[in-house]
Design an enzyme around this catalytic site. Sequence first.
Site, short mmCIF file in Angstrom:
data_model
loop_
_atom_site.label_atom_id
_atom_site.label_comp_id
_atom_site.label_asym_id
_atom_site.label_seq_id
_atom_site.Cartn_x
_atom_site.Cartn_y
_atom_site.Cartn_z
N SER A 248 0.80 -1.22 0.00
CA SER A 248 0.00 0.00 0.00
C SER A 248 0.84 1.27 0.00
O SER A 248 0.30 2.36 -0.21
CB SER A 248 -0.94 0.01 1.21
OG SER A 248 -0.21 0.02 2.42
N LYS A 291 -7.33 5.24 7.24
CA LYS A 291 -6.21 6.07 6.81
C LYS A 291 -6.65 7.52 6.59
O LYS A 291 -5.93 8.45 6.96
CB LYS A 291 -5.61 5.49 5.53
CG LYS A 291 -4.96 4.13 5.70
CD LYS A 291 -4.46 3.57 4.37
CE LYS A 291 -3.82 2.21 4.55
NZ LYS A 291 -3.35 1.64 3.27
#
Length: 370
Positions: A248, A291
Amino acid sequence: MNKLLKVLEDRKVCFESAYYNPDDTAVPRHIHDIFKRGMPADFRLVGATTRSPNELPPALRSRCMEIYFRALEPEEVAVIAAGAAKRAGFELSQEDARFVGGYASCGRDAVNIVQMAAGVAQMEDRHEILRADVEWVVDTGHYTPRPKQLALKEDTIGSVHGLAVYGSHQGAVMDIEAVAIPGEGHVTVTGIVEEEELGEHGHRLRRKSMARGSAENVVTLLRRMGYDVDGHDIHINFPGGTPVDGPSAGVAMAVAACSALTGQPVDGATALTGEVSVRGDVRPVGGVPSKVEAARRAGLRRVLVPRENYMQRFVGDDVEVVPVDTLEEALALMFAKPAARTLPAGEVETDRLVAQGAEGRPVVRRIVEA
């Protein structure tokens, strides 16, 4: 758990007892009927556990609707610490309570820290918990500080704000820095998990870090896009000792490396996440809502996410969430000016409008044409 699974499947409970005798005529008839036929069990089960999801039987999980509770914020843990001190009959300042919240990952840890610090104060005949008491408990208990909530918003060269998920889906802002020096095209990645073991006892699998493989994809992609990778040694570092694994951080590493190669500063008020392929496509990743929340807490104003991870719930939030499809789109948003690249003779770059982004923003892709 196996018995519970059996009940959920049959919607019937079968009873067993060492004191039950089917031949005993003194036992009422309805009791015989219960032990023989069981009891209907058409119900809704609500359970809570602190176990990891992979510790539960897959067959049981497949019949459940799983709800994950978010972790407590440091401010909420500080309130728990202050309450624990009050119940114990000790005074704890708000500043020291916030200090406890900066180390305790949950309410249980906060209560343990306060109780230990209260014991130190009681041994010295004090009714006030001092900062020194808390620091002693934190030091002897080997508590680690929680990730910082604020992020620097200065535009810098070779440094970007990545996003990570740790623990029970807790989001965190993760700084990624890159340096490019003249060399032979070597890539060094530090601050990541080198290897990890997967599976349970007796069925373990060891694999290398996917973050390192993502860095190799980044180098191949930048070389394909025309950046002078072979003439430089690139060092990508994840400071702070954060255990990084997974792909990621691919887009963030690519932007940091590109900034280091070209000397262009990166937008310090923007964070980004997403996997990048060797073709330059931005792939979806997990934990994006957590996030985005971490970027909001850190005071950042914009987050770049893979288009497949974009949700309508992001609209109208304190932080602007921008979906991207390719690394070129991410670079255009992260750099004030297009990054300089070395192209073969006879080829030029042009900006071409390819789509309309969120809220009507144009998505411009830089095209190389002969």
